[in-house]
Design a protein around this motif. Structure first.
Motif, PDB file in Angstrom:
ATOM      1  N   VAL A   9      43.067  80.909  43.075  1.00  0.00           N
ATOM      2  CA  VAL A   9      41.815  80.171  43.280  1.00  0.00           C
ATOM      3  C   VAL A   9      40.584  80.871  42.685  1.00  0.00           C
ATOM      4  O   VAL A   9      39.642  80.213  42.240  1.00  0.00           O
ATOM      5  N   SER A  10      40.600  82.195  42.617  1.00  0.00           N
ATOM      6  CA  SER A  10      39.449  82.895  42.028  1.00  0.00           C
ATOM      7  C   SER A  10      39.294  82.519  40.557  1.00  0.00           C
ATOM      8  O   SER A  10      38.176  82.274  40.093  1.00  0.00           O
ATOM      9  N   ARG A  24      39.655  90.084  45.135  1.00  0.00           N
ATOM     10  CA  ARG A  24      38.973  88.787  45.097  1.00  0.00           C
ATOM     11  C   ARG A  24      37.452  88.982  45.218  1.00  0.00           C
ATOM     12  O   ARG A  24      36.680  88.318  44.537  1.00  0.00           O
ATOM     13  N   ARG A  48      31.700  87.269  38.743  1.00  0.00           N
ATOM     14  CA  ARG A  48      31.927  86.171  37.793  1.00  0.00           C
ATOM     15  C   ARG A  48      30.581  85.660  37.264  1.00  0.00           C
ATOM     16  O   ARG A  48      29.534  85.843  37.899  1.00  0.00           O
ATOM     17  N   TYR A  97      37.912  74.173  46.500  1.00  0.00           N
ATOM     18  CA  TYR A  97      38.388  74.933  45.332  1.00  0.00           C
ATOM     19  C   TYR A  97      39.887  75.196  45.434  1.00  0.00           C
ATOM     20  O   TYR A  97      40.611  75.182  44.438  1.00  0.00           O
ATOM     21  N   ARG A  98      40.350  75.416  46.665  1.00  0.00           N
ATOM     22  CA  ARG A  98      41.783  75.644  46.871  1.00  0.00           C
ATOM     23  C   ARG A  98      42.576  74.376  46.555  1.00  0.00           C
ATOM     24  O   ARG A  98      43.650  74.436  45.947  1.00  0.00           O
ATOM     25  N   THR A 126      33.813  74.531  51.634  1.00  0.00           N
ATOM     26  CA  THR A 126      33.866  74.351  50.170  1.00  0.00           C
ATOM     27  C   THR A 126      34.992  75.173  49.531  1.00  0.00           C
ATOM     28  O   THR A 126      35.512  74.803  48.489  1.00  0.00           O
ATOM     29  N   GLY A 127      35.367  76.283  50.181  1.00  0.00           N
ATOM     30  CA  GLY A 127      36.499  77.077  49.682  1.00  0.00           C
ATOM     31  C   GLY A 127      37.758  76.218  49.665  1.00  0.00           C
ATOM     32  O   GLY A 127      38.577  76.303  48.748  1.00  0.00           O
ATOM     33  N   ARG A 180      33.247  74.290  38.704  1.00  0.00           N
ATOM     34  CA  ARG A 180      32.141  74.457  39.656  1.00  0.00           C
ATOM     35  C   ARG A 180      31.178  73.273  39.558  1.00  0.00           C
ATOM     36  O   ARG A 180      30.736  72.732  40.554  1.00  0.00           O
ATOM     37  N   GLY A 189      30.685  78.710  52.173  1.00  0.00           N
ATOM     38  CA  GLY A 189      31.149  79.005  50.818  1.00  0.00           C
ATOM     39  C   GLY A 189      30.641  80.330  50.324  1.00  0.00           C
ATOM     40  O   GLY A 189      30.534  81.309  51.078  1.00  0.00           O
ATOM     41  N   ARG A 190      30.331  80.373  49.021  1.00  0.00           N
ATOM     42  CA  ARG A 190      29.855  81.620  48.407  1.00  0.00           C
ATOM     43  C   ARG A 190      28.456  81.459  47.804  1.00  0.00           C
ATOM     44  O   ARG A 190      27.736  82.418  47.608  1.00  0.00           O
ATOM     45  N   ASP A 191      28.122  80.207  47.464  1.00  0.00           N
ATOM     46  CA  ASP A 191      26.897  79.928  46.698  1.00  0.00           C
ATOM     47  C   ASP A 191      26.103  78.788  47.334  1.00  0.00           C
ATOM     48  O   ASP A 191      25.316  78.140  46.674  1.00  0.00           O
ATOM     49  N   SER A 248      38.125  78.817  40.326  1.00  0.00           N
ATOM     50  CA  SER A 248      36.736  78.603  40.749  1.00  0.00           C
ATOM     51  C   SER A 248      35.736  79.367  39.870  1.00  0.00           C
ATOM     52  O   SER A 248      34.535  79.247  40.062  1.00  0.00           O
ATOM     53  N   LYS A 291      33.621  83.290  58.205  1.00  0.00           N
ATOM     54  CA  LYS A 291      32.832  82.082  57.890  1.00  0.00           C
ATOM     55  C   LYS A 291      33.410  80.784  58.455  1.00  0.00           C
ATOM     56  O   LYS A 291      32.718  80.065  59.162  1.00  0.00           O
ATOM     57  N   ASP A 329      34.922  87.524  42.587  1.00  0.00           N
ATOM     58  CA  ASP A 329      33.959  86.495  43.018  1.00  0.00           C
ATOM     59  C   ASP A 329      32.508  86.971  42.846  1.00  0.00           C
ATOM     60  O   ASP A 329      31.619  86.175  42.566  1.00  0.00           O
TER      61      ASP A 329
HETATM   62  O1   DC Z   1      36.624  80.827  51.455  1.00  0.00           O
HETATM   63  P1   DC Z   1      37.967  80.799  50.737  1.00  0.00           P
HETATM   64  O2   DC Z   1      38.678  82.115  50.738  1.00  0.00           O
HETATM   65  O3   DC Z   1      38.839  79.685  51.209  1.00  0.00           O
HETATM   66  O4   DC Z   1      37.586  80.487  49.204  1.00  0.00           O
HETATM   67  C1   DC Z   1      38.574  80.354  48.227  1.00  0.00           C
HETATM   68  C2   DC Z   1      38.027  80.753  46.860  1.00  0.00           C
HETATM   69  O5   DC Z   1      37.093  79.803  46.406  1.00  0.00           O
HETATM   70  C3   DC Z   1      37.358  82.115  46.781  1.00  0.00           C
HETATM   71  O6   DC Z   1      38.107  82.969  45.963  1.00  0.00           O
HETATM   72  C4   DC Z   1      36.036  81.895  46.142  1.00  0.00           C
HETATM   73  C5   DC Z   1      35.969  80.436  45.834  1.00  0.00           C
HETATM   74  N1   DC Z   1      34.772  79.794  46.346  1.00  0.00           N
HETATM   75  C6   DC Z   1      33.696  79.717  45.504  1.00  0.00           C
HETATM   76  O7   DC Z   1      33.748  80.227  44.406  1.00  0.00           O
HETATM   77  N2   DC Z   1      32.573  79.069  45.901  1.00  0.00           N
HETATM   78  C7   DC Z   1      32.495  78.510  47.109  1.00  0.00           C
HETATM   79  N3   DC Z   1      31.385  77.859  47.472  1.00  0.00           N
HETATM   80  C8   DC Z   1      33.584  78.595  48.002  1.00  0.00           C
HETATM   81  C9   DC Z   1      34.714  79.272  47.587  1.00  0.00           C
END
Ligand code: DC
Length: 226
Positions: free
Chosen positions: A93-94, A174, A181, A38-39, A34-35, A103, A123-125, A97, A16, A178
């Motif tokens: 970080v999991s 992870r 959750r 959260y980090r 966005t990760g 969030r 990101g994830r969402d 976040s 990504k 993720d």
């Molecule tokens: O993409 P990354 O591995 O740097 O993301 C770090 C953590 O942040 C990952 O465990 C999930 C979380 N995350 C999230 O919950 N929502 C996002 N939009 C981006 C990352």
């Protein structure tokens, strides 16, 4: 024309951030990882020795500045782009976040950063929650082995020592966390284009995304001329 938002979601190590950065560069868009946010929140909480399991310990987010410059994250004016990739941060970080309050506060900041700009946000969402009206939505996947190898190489570049077997295990853990959750789990938006990058070179994925954006841009232009 209103701003163009490209959402790129997917699990850790699917490529990504590398891909999103290259797409942003090609179109001269702002890149928002966005990760990384959260980090950075996790890093600050660890520095402040707060209880990471206590979701009420994260009010500091509202007083924290986040800026992205050249794709790198600055927290309160400090470039934290390397420090947020350490193993300690990755392993916490999991949990951080997964808190609703965390969030809620970070998503608000992400939307503000994207407001009125041409952006690529990963990101994830993003596609189904942060920017549900994004112009383009992509969901990148890859098998765990491929993703662990990519993370391993990335770590080498950053002088972070890691073991491939451990990375595989950490990524799989992870992923499970993720995806399961309660608040905004990792998932593709219903209207996202899913790309399995396991056997694809980074450049090919970038070209696929660029072609899709250009194809639609051509369509808009055609329609607006009618
Ligand atoms: O993409 P990354 O591995 O740097 O993301 C770090 C953590 O942040 C990952 O465990 C999930 C979380 N995350 C999230 O919950 N929502 C996002 N939009 C981006 C990352």
């Amino acid at each position: 024309m209103s701003s163009i938002q490209i959402a790129i979601d997917g699990p850790a190590g699917a490529g990504k951030s590398t891909i999103a950065k290259l797409v942003a560069k090609a179109f001269h868009f702002v890149y928002i990882d966005t990760g990384a946010m959260y980090r950075a929140v996790t890093l600050k909480a660890m520095r402040n020795h707060v209880d990471l399991a206590d979701e009420n310990a994260f009010d500091f987010i509202d007083q924290t500045r986040f800026d992205y410059k050249d794709g790198m994250l600055y927290m309160d004016g400090e470039n934290v782009d390397d420090e947020i990739r350490t193993r300690e941060v990755s392993n916490n970080v999991s949990l951080v976040s997964s808190h609703y309050i965390v969030r809620h506060k970070t998503v608000k900041r992400q939307r503000e950063l994207a407001e009125g700009k041409n952006v690529v946000m990963d990101g994830r969402d993003i596609g189904y929650h942060v920017l549900p009206n994004a112009t383009f939505k992509f969901f990148l996947t890859a098998d765990v082995q491929t993703r662990a190898k990519r993370r391993y190489k990335e770590n080498l570049k950053r002088n972070i020592r890691s073991s491939l077997a451990e990375l595989e295990e950490e990524i799989a853990t992870r992923d499970r966390f993720d995806s399961s959750r309660k608040h905004s789990p990792l998932r593709a938006a219903d209207d996202a284009i899913v790309i399995d990058t396991s056997d694809m070179r980074i450049e090919t994925v970038v070209e696929t995304i660029k072609a899709k954006v250009r194809e639609d841009e051509a369509l808009w232009k055609q329609n607006s001329q009618k």
